[in-house]
Design an enzyme around this catalytic site. Structure first.
Site, mmCIF file in Angstrom:
data_model
loop_
_atom_site.group_PDB
_atom_site.id
_atom_site.type_symbol
_atom_site.label_atom_id
_atom_site.label_comp_id
_atom_site.label_asym_id
_atom_site.label_seq_id
_atom_site.Cartn_x
_atom_site.Cartn_y
_atom_site.Cartn_z
ATOM 1 N N CYS A 1 48.857 -7.634 35.565
ATOM 2 C CA CYS A 1 48.444 -6.356 34.994
ATOM 3 C C CYS A 1 47.249 -5.918 35.824
ATOM 4 O O CYS A 1 46.249 -6.649 35.911
ATOM 5 C CB CYS A 1 48.035 -6.570 33.536
ATOM 6 S SG CYS A 1 47.282 -5.134 32.771
ATOM 7 N N ASN A 2 47.351 -4.761 36.449
ATOM 8 C CA ASN A 2 46.249 -4.289 37.288
ATOM 9 C C ASN A 2 45.010 -4.004 36.455
ATOM 10 O O ASN A 2 43.890 -4.258 36.887
ATOM 11 C CB ASN A 2 46.657 -3.016 38.019
ATOM 12 C CG ASN A 2 47.650 -3.294 39.123
ATOM 13 O OD1 ASN A 2 47.273 -3.454 40.275
ATOM 14 N ND2 ASN A 2 48.916 -3.379 38.785
ATOM 15 N N ASP B 1 51.092 -9.543 30.899
ATOM 16 C CA ASP B 1 50.844 -8.106 31.055
ATOM 17 C C ASP B 1 50.720 -7.514 29.651
ATOM 18 O O ASP B 1 51.025 -8.169 28.649
ATOM 19 C CB ASP B 1 52.002 -7.445 31.818
ATOM 20 C CG ASP B 1 51.791 -5.946 32.011
ATOM 21 O OD1 ASP B 1 50.653 -5.535 32.273
ATOM 22 O OD2 ASP B 1 52.761 -5.181 31.876
ATOM 23 N N SER B 2 50.330 -6.243 29.606
ATOM 24 C CA SER B 2 50.250 -5.570 28.313
ATOM 25 C C SER B 2 51.650 -5.341 27.720
ATOM 26 O O SER B 2 51.792 -5.179 26.526
ATOM 27 C CB SER B 2 49.561 -4.219 28.485
ATOM 28 O OG SER B 2 50.289 -3.442 29.415
ATOM 29 N N TYR C 1 47.003 -0.947 27.825
ATOM 30 C CA TYR C 1 45.631 -1.408 28.052
ATOM 31 C C TYR C 1 44.823 -0.343 28.808
ATOM 32 O O TYR C 1 43.611 -0.320 28.751
ATOM 33 C CB TYR C 1 45.631 -2.656 28.939
ATOM 34 C CG TYR C 1 45.979 -3.962 28.258
ATOM 35 C CD1 TYR C 1 46.408 -4.015 26.938
ATOM 36 C CD2 TYR C 1 45.850 -5.158 28.965
ATOM 37 C CE1 TYR C 1 46.723 -5.230 26.345
ATOM 38 C CE2 TYR C 1 46.158 -6.378 28.376
ATOM 39 C CZ TYR C 1 46.596 -6.409 27.076
ATOM 40 O OH TYR C 1 46.899 -7.608 26.496
ATOM 41 N N GLY C 2 45.562 0.510 29.527
ATOM 42 C CA GLY C 2 44.943 1.383 30.521
ATOM 43 C C GLY C 2 43.943 2.394 30.000
ATOM 44 O O GLY C 2 43.164 2.947 30.770
ATOM 45 N N GLU D 1 57.791 1.919 29.108
ATOM 46 C CA GLU D 1 57.982 1.153 27.875
ATOM 47 C C GLU D 1 59.147 1.726 27.057
ATOM 48 O O GLU D 1 59.828 1.010 26.345
ATOM 49 C CB GLU D 1 56.694 1.144 27.036
ATOM 50 C CG GLU D 1 55.571 0.295 27.635
ATOM 51 C CD GLU D 1 55.828 -1.208 27.569
ATOM 52 O OE1 GLU D 1 56.372 -1.698 26.566
ATOM 53 O OE2 GLU D 1 55.474 -1.913 28.547
ATOM 54 N N CYS E 1 49.762 -0.395 39.218
ATOM 55 C CA CYS E 1 50.079 -0.733 37.832
ATOM 56 C C CYS E 1 51.437 -1.404 37.884
ATOM 57 O O CYS E 1 52.366 -0.886 38.525
ATOM 58 C CB CYS E 1 50.130 0.523 36.974
ATOM 59 S SG CYS E 1 50.727 0.211 35.288
ATOM 60 N N THR E 2 51.549 -2.555 37.242
ATOM 61 C CA THR E 2 52.796 -3.321 37.370
ATOM 62 C C THR E 2 53.970 -2.670 36.623
ATOM 63 O O THR E 2 55.100 -3.098 36.788
ATOM 64 C CB THR E 2 52.602 -4.771 36.889
ATOM 65 O OG1 THR E 2 52.025 -4.739 35.578
ATOM 66 C CG2 THR E 2 51.729 -5.541 37.845
ATOM 67 N N HIS E 3 53.694 -1.650 35.837
ATOM 68 C CA HIS E 3 54.804 -0.916 35.217
ATOM 69 C C HIS E 3 55.496 0.005 36.229
ATOM 70 O O HIS E 3 56.673 0.327 36.081
ATOM 71 C CB HIS E 3 54.310 -0.040 34.064
ATOM 72 C CG HIS E 3 54.088 -0.764 32.774
ATOM 73 N ND1 HIS E 3 53.083 -1.668 32.590
ATOM 74 C CD2 HIS E 3 54.762 -0.692 31.591
ATOM 75 C CE1 HIS E 3 53.129 -2.124 31.341
ATOM 76 N NE2 HIS E 3 54.136 -1.557 30.718
HETATM 77 N N1 DGL Z 1 50.925 -2.880 33.588
HETATM 78 C C1 DGL Z 1 49.511 -2.793 33.411
HETATM 79 C C2 DGL Z 1 48.799 -2.492 34.677
HETATM 80 O O1 DGL Z 1 49.245 -2.978 35.695
HETATM 81 C C3 DGL Z 1 48.987 -2.133 32.178
HETATM 82 C C4 DGL Z 1 49.458 -0.821 31.805
HETATM 83 C C5 DGL Z 1 48.848 -0.446 30.470
HETATM 84 O O2 DGL Z 1 48.994 -1.240 29.556
HETATM 85 O O3 DGL Z 1 48.223 0.617 30.370
HETATM 86 O O4 DGL Z 1 47.798 -1.849 34.717
#
Ligand code: DGL
Length: 267
Positions: A74-75, A11-12, A43-44, A153, A185-187
């Site tokens: 990571c989505n 993931d990011s 990453y988003g 984060e 989003c996995t966060h």
């Molecule tokens: N956790 C990631 C996702 O599922 C990325 C979030 C990010 O880095 O913006 O999209």
């Protein structure tokens, strides 16, 4: 390829640990390698080219570390880079979007599904496409929630600030009459206590971690790649920046001590 090799998850940042937690529950004897690209999170709000580049670099690294399968936890990377990664690499590469869409489809009654995620994931319409493939009568309403990833984060998971931000983001979806909310989003699962308060108990929250872990278990079983190990498989972590901070938040989230966090320089 041998069944004793580890499953890799990337993931990011910290978000993919939600998938690690589900994997540890479903496949406790598997060794897991986790990669958090903490130097380049989020990453988003980045372009597809860049996310594909990062995805390639990380997958190469994980294959060199002996991964028997890679979960793109990571989505954003699943939405924008999964087809490319599947094309380039010849080991199983698993994304989180189809498992999330399938789970949402199995729980919705009204067929009105809300989707939240990063800007890149929402713009990609990956969930809408996955849901339409399952049933073209499903109605969706999507909303990008770019402030959620920095909150997670930072480990800022409860209290007034996340609650107010969540209320602002989610009011449109709630007013739309959705009965299911996909955490795209996995966060975001780290924010579930706050999100549950905001959406109330009439809206079911779906996160793809659990279904992704189950999908991975079935896939490895079919490929005869489940480990024969009978003890705790262990977790090895690699991050591109700030290993100590990663360790603190990861421990809080996984509910156990994180022993191995190594810094890595990519690119
Ligand atoms: N956790 C990631 C996702 O599922 C990325 C979030 C990010 O880095 O913006 O999209």
């Amino acid at each position: 390829m041998s069944s004793s090799q580890p499953i890799a998850v990337f993931d990011s940042g910290l978000g993919g640990l939600t998938v690690v937690k589900a994997l540890q529950k479903n496949l406790p004897n598997e060794s897991i390698i986790y990669f958090g690209d903490t130097a380049r999170v989020p990453y988003g709000n980045k372009s597809q080219n860049l996310i594909q580049e990062y995805g390639k670099e990380i997958t190469e690294f994980l294959i060199k570390k002996g991964a028997k399968a890679v979960i793109v936890a990571c989505n954003t990377a699943s939405a924008l880079a999964l087809p490319l990664l599947k094309n380039i690499f010849d080991i199983p590469i698993i994304g989180v979007i189809s498992p999330g869409a399938e789970m949402a489809y199995s729980v919705t009654r009204s067929k009105k599904i809300g989707i939240i995620g990063t800007l890149a994931t929402i713009q990609s319409k990956a969930y809408e496409m996955a849901l339409q493939n399952l049933d073209n009568t499903i109605q969706t309403k999507a909303k990008a929630c770019p402030l959620f990833v920095p909150l997670v984060e930072e480990g800022w998971l409860i209290g007034e600030v996340p609650a107010q931000i969540a209320e602002t983001y989610l009011s449109e979806l709630i007013d739309n009459g959705i009965d299911t909310l996909i955490l795209g989003c996995t966060h975001y699962p780290l924010l579930i206590p706050v999100l549950e308060k905001v959406v109330g108990n009439r809206i079911r929250i779906v996160d793809s971690a659990e279904t992704t872990a189950k999908y991975t278990a079935d896939l490895l079983k079919n490929l005869n790649l489940l480990t024969d190990n009978t003890t705790d498989g262990g977790l090895e972590n690699y991050v591109t920046d700030l290993p100590v901070r990663f360790k603190q938040v990861a421990r809080r989230f996984l509910g156990r001590e994180i022993d191995h966090v190594s810094p890595v320089h990519l690119g």
